[in-house]
Design a protein around this motif. Structure first.
Motif, PDB file in Angstrom:
ATOM      1  N   TYR A 279     149.483 -27.622  43.113  1.00  6.44           N
ATOM      2  CA  TYR A 279     149.738 -27.290  41.708  1.00  6.44           C
ATOM      3  C   TYR A 279     148.448 -26.874  41.010  1.00  6.44           C
ATOM      4  N   TYR A 280     147.365 -27.567  41.323  1.00  2.00           N
ATOM      5  CA  TYR A 280     146.072 -27.218  40.727  1.00  2.00           C
ATOM      6  C   TYR A 280     145.627 -25.839  41.218  1.00  2.00           C
ATOM      7  N   ALA A 281     145.874 -25.561  42.503  1.00  3.38           N
ATOM      8  CA  ALA A 281     145.562 -24.238  43.050  1.00  3.38           C
ATOM      9  C   ALA A 281     146.408 -23.161  42.364  1.00  3.38           C
ATOM     10  N   TYR A 282     147.666 -23.485  42.119  1.00  2.59           N
ATOM     11  CA  TYR A 282     148.565 -22.550  41.426  1.00  2.59           C
ATOM     12  C   TYR A 282     148.031 -22.207  40.036  1.00  2.59           C
ATOM     13  N   LYS A 283     147.574 -23.212  39.311  1.00  2.00           N
ATOM     14  CA  LYS A 283     147.061 -22.958  37.954  1.00  2.00           C
ATOM     15  C   LYS A 283     145.799 -22.085  38.003  1.00  2.00           C
ATOM     16  N   LEU A 284     144.919 -22.364  38.960  1.00  5.51           N
ATOM     17  CA  LEU A 284     143.717 -21.544  39.103  1.00  5.51           C
ATOM     18  C   LEU A 284     144.068 -20.112  39.497  1.00  5.51           C
ATOM     19  N   TYR A 285     144.977 -19.992  40.423  1.00  5.36           N
ATOM     20  CA  TYR A 285     145.406 -18.666  40.888  1.00  5.36           C
ATOM     21  C   TYR A 285     146.064 -17.880  39.760  1.00  5.36           C
ATOM     22  N   LYS A 286     146.848 -18.572  38.965  1.00  2.00           N
ATOM     23  CA  LYS A 286     147.517 -17.924  37.836  1.00  2.00           C
ATOM     24  C   LYS A 286     146.512 -17.452  36.793  1.00  2.00           C
ATOM     25  N   ASP A 287     145.486 -18.264  36.536  1.00  3.01           N
ATOM     26  CA  ASP A 287     144.472 -17.925  35.522  1.00  3.01           C
ATOM     27  C   ASP A 287     143.495 -16.863  36.012  1.00  3.01           C
ATOM     28  N   ARG A 288     143.128 -16.925  37.294  1.00  4.44           N
ATOM     29  CA  ARG A 288     142.033 -16.098  37.806  1.00  4.44           C
ATOM     30  C   ARG A 288     142.489 -14.938  38.682  1.00  4.44           C
ATOM     31  N   GLY A 289     143.732 -15.010  39.144  1.00  4.42           N
ATOM     32  CA  GLY A 289     144.236 -13.938  40.001  1.00  4.42           C
ATOM     33  C   GLY A 289     143.687 -13.951  41.403  1.00  4.42           C
ATOM     34  N   LYS A 290     143.065 -15.061  41.805  1.00  7.54           N
ATOM     35  CA  LYS A 290     142.528 -15.161  43.164  1.00  7.54           C
ATOM     36  C   LYS A 290     142.443 -16.624  43.566  1.00  7.54           C
ATOM     37  N   LEU A 291     142.406 -16.841  44.864  1.00  9.00           N
ATOM     38  CA  LEU A 291     142.238 -18.180  45.415  1.00  9.00           C
ATOM     39  C   LEU A 291     141.249 -18.064  46.565  1.00  9.00           C
ATOM     40  N   GLU A 292     139.971 -18.209  46.221  1.00 10.68           N
ATOM     41  CA  GLU A 292     138.893 -18.007  47.169  1.00 10.68           C
ATOM     42  C   GLU A 292     137.960 -19.219  47.152  1.00 10.68           C
ATOM     43  N   LYS A 293     136.773 -19.083  47.733  1.00  6.26           N
ATOM     44  CA  LYS A 293     135.887 -20.235  47.889  1.00  6.26           C
ATOM     45  C   LYS A 293     135.615 -20.939  46.568  1.00  6.26           C
ATOM     46  N   GLU A 294     135.369 -20.193  45.515  1.00  8.43           N
ATOM     47  CA  GLU A 294     135.063 -20.809  44.224  1.00  8.43           C
ATOM     48  C   GLU A 294     136.216 -21.688  43.752  1.00  8.43           C
ATOM     49  N   GLU A 295     137.438 -21.179  43.890  1.00  4.45           N
ATOM     50  CA  GLU A 295     138.599 -21.945  43.456  1.00  4.45           C
ATOM     51  C   GLU A 295     138.826 -23.158  44.366  1.00  4.45           C
ATOM     52  N   TYR A 296     138.639 -22.970  45.668  1.00  6.08           N
ATOM     53  CA  TYR A 296     138.803 -24.094  46.586  1.00  6.08           C
ATOM     54  C   TYR A 296     137.774 -25.192  46.309  1.00  6.08           C
ATOM     55  N   ASP A 297     136.565 -24.808  45.962  1.00  2.00           N
ATOM     56  CA  ASP A 297     135.542 -25.806  45.638  1.00  2.00           C
ATOM     57  C   ASP A 297     135.931 -26.608  44.402  1.00  2.00           C
ATOM     58  N   ILE A 298     136.511 -25.935  43.416  1.00  2.00           N
ATOM     59  CA  ILE A 298     136.958 -26.624  42.200  1.00  2.00           C
ATOM     60  C   ILE A 298     138.056 -27.636  42.538  1.00  2.00           C
ATOM     61  N   ILE A 299     138.979 -27.232  43.388  1.00  2.00           N
ATOM     62  CA  ILE A 299     140.064 -28.124  43.794  1.00  2.00           C
ATOM     63  C   ILE A 299     139.511 -29.333  44.534  1.00  2.00           C
ATOM     64  N   CYS A 300     138.587 -29.082  45.446  1.00  2.00           N
ATOM     65  CA  CYS A 300     138.010 -30.171  46.240  1.00  2.00           C
ATOM     66  C   CYS A 300     137.243 -31.158  45.370  1.00  2.00           C
ATOM     67  N   GLU A 301     136.519 -30.643  44.389  1.00  2.00           N
ATOM     68  CA  GLU A 301     135.796 -31.535  43.488  1.00  2.00           C
ATOM     69  C   GLU A 301     136.769 -32.368  42.677  1.00  2.00           C
ATOM     70  N   ARG A 302     137.824 -31.746  42.179  1.00  2.00           N
ATOM     71  CA  ARG A 302     138.821 -32.448  41.382  1.00  2.00           C
ATOM     72  C   ARG A 302     139.476 -33.581  42.170  1.00  2.00           C
ATOM     73  N   PHE A 303     139.784 -33.323  43.451  1.00  2.00           N
ATOM     74  CA  PHE A 303     140.482 -34.307  44.271  1.00  2.00           C
ATOM     75  C   PHE A 303     139.530 -35.121  45.153  1.00  2.00           C
ATOM     76  N   ASP A 304     138.236 -35.000  44.861  1.00  2.00           N
ATOM     77  CA  ASP A 304     137.195 -35.814  45.497  1.00  2.00           C
ATOM     78  C   ASP A 304     137.231 -35.711  47.023  1.00  2.00           C
ATOM     79  N   ILE A 305     137.339 -34.466  47.511  1.00  2.00           N
ATOM     80  CA  ILE A 305     137.280 -34.223  48.954  1.00  2.00           C
ATOM     81  C   ILE A 305     135.822 -34.323  49.403  1.00  2.00           C
ATOM     82  N   LYS A 306     135.585 -34.974  50.524  1.00  2.00           N
ATOM     83  CA  LYS A 306     134.221 -35.154  51.009  1.00  2.00           C
ATOM     84  C   LYS A 306     133.635 -33.842  51.521  1.00  2.00           C
ATOM     85  N   MET A 307     132.346 -33.667  51.290  1.00  2.00           N
ATOM     86  CA  MET A 307     131.618 -32.546  51.882  1.00  2.00           C
ATOM     87  C   MET A 307     131.128 -32.932  53.275  1.00  2.00           C
TER      88      MET A 307
END
Length: 337
Positions: A279-307
């Motif tokens: 759902y968070y990816a959907y909102k980013l994709y809807k706002d930005r028109g793309k789902l690439e590294k920048e958007e994936y990084d935002i999602i990972c930070e939001r959901f506290d995915i480990k680096m």
């Protein structure tokens, strides 16, 4: 699926063990599971898996009922490697591996079992939480959907009323990394999020209604008093064990109960969290028109995915399985960008 598909033995055991003996422990375990499940078909067809034709191989893959692209790959890889090994050993009647030219994404996706959908849309989550009498049950699901987790659900269980800033729509979260080591982070919620309101309502409730508020003639009482402290998620006041922070089993019990009440056996913490990531990816994709590294990084930070050690988020499996534009369009419709 027939239970015979899950036989716990190897057909043509001597050859299978020769194939497995030089593999690492984890590889041997993974390959053995697939080979054991092939045994009933091998008996039915009267031949070893290494001599299966493409139709027989596809029947086996379908019997394995993979639910994601990764699980299809996990099923087909041992089959491919085993047949290649058999060709090298001169065991197969011809020198052709039927899977050798077919292992591409489009081919593999046809085996994904769609009978049990694992992703819930935002409307699905809203429908489920809206039908829950107890705010604490709804809050568990909404927290997971909006990115709270932590080790053994510690970001939920450590949450107190003092960690909530309603004016700024902000939460302070604490993850119990290990004994004596805690990690804090600040989670800024989106403007359309109602999570903070739900958390405050949860804190204000001092009783819990059994069976989602449906009285039972077998119960002496249809309510349970909750421990009174500063935590949002509080245990029942039935003893002194959890006068402070509740145990992780509280979250697990809530999820199991809600799954039963709603007839949603796949309403698990992981699936709810994955649904929130989509759902968070959907909102980013809807706002930005793309789902690439920048958007994936935002999602990972939001959901506290480990680096990883190189400073990258390793979410290739999630991207293959669900966190992609194709799934966004499937769940939320095309033309969302």
């Amino acid at each position: 699926m027939s239970n015979q598909t899950y036989n716990d033995y190897l057909y043509n055991k001597e050859q299978k063990e020769r194939f497995l003996k030089d593999r690492t422990f984890n590889t041997r375990e993974a390959y053995s599971r697939v080979l054991k499940r092939a045994s009933s078909l091998e008996e039915e067809f009267g031949k070893d898996l290494y001599n299966f034709n493409i139709s027989e191989i596809e029947l086996l893959i379908n019997y394995l009922a993979p639910t994601t692209l990764s699980s299809v790959q996990s099923a087909t890889s041992p089959i491919t490697v085993y047949i290649d090994w058999a060709i090298e050993q001169g065991l197969r009647t011809d020198n052709f591996n039927p899977l050798s030219t077919l292992i591409d994404r489009e081919y593999l996706e046809k085996f994904i079992d769609k009978s049990n959908e694992l992703i819930f849309s935002k409307d699905d989550i809203d429908d489920i939480t809206g039908r829950l009498t107890n705010r604490i049950d709804a809050a568990v699901i909404q927290c997971l959907f909006e990115g709270l987790m932590g080790k053994k659900y510690s970001e939920l269980l450590n949450l107190t009323i003092h960690d909530i800033n309603e004016n700024e729509n902000r939460l302070i979260l604490t993850n119990d990394i290990d004994e004596g080591h805690k990690k804090k982070r600040v989670l800024m919620l989106d403007g359309d999020s109602t999570l903070i309101k739900l958390l405050i309502q949860t804190f204000e409730k001092k009783i819990y209604y059994k069976n989602n508020g449906n009285p039972s003639p077998n119960n002496k009482s249809d309510i349970i008093n909750l421990v009174e402290n500063d935590y949002i998620f509080r245990a029942a006041a039935l003893g002194v064990k959890y006068l402070g922070k509740a145990d992780s089993h509280l979250v697990l019990r809530k999820l199991r109960l809600v799954a039963d009440w709603m007839g949603q056996p796949h309403l698990t913490a992981t699936n709810i969290r994955n649904s929130g990531m989509l759902y968070y990816a959907y909102k980013l994709y809807k706002d930005r028109g793309k789902l690439e590294k920048e958007e994936y990084d935002i999602i990972c930070e939001r959901f506290d995915i480990k680096m990883n050690s190189l400073g990258y988020y390793n979410i290739s499996r999630q991207k293959n399985d669900f966190l992609n534009v194709k799934t966004i369009e499937k769940i939320y419709g095309k033309g969302t960008s």
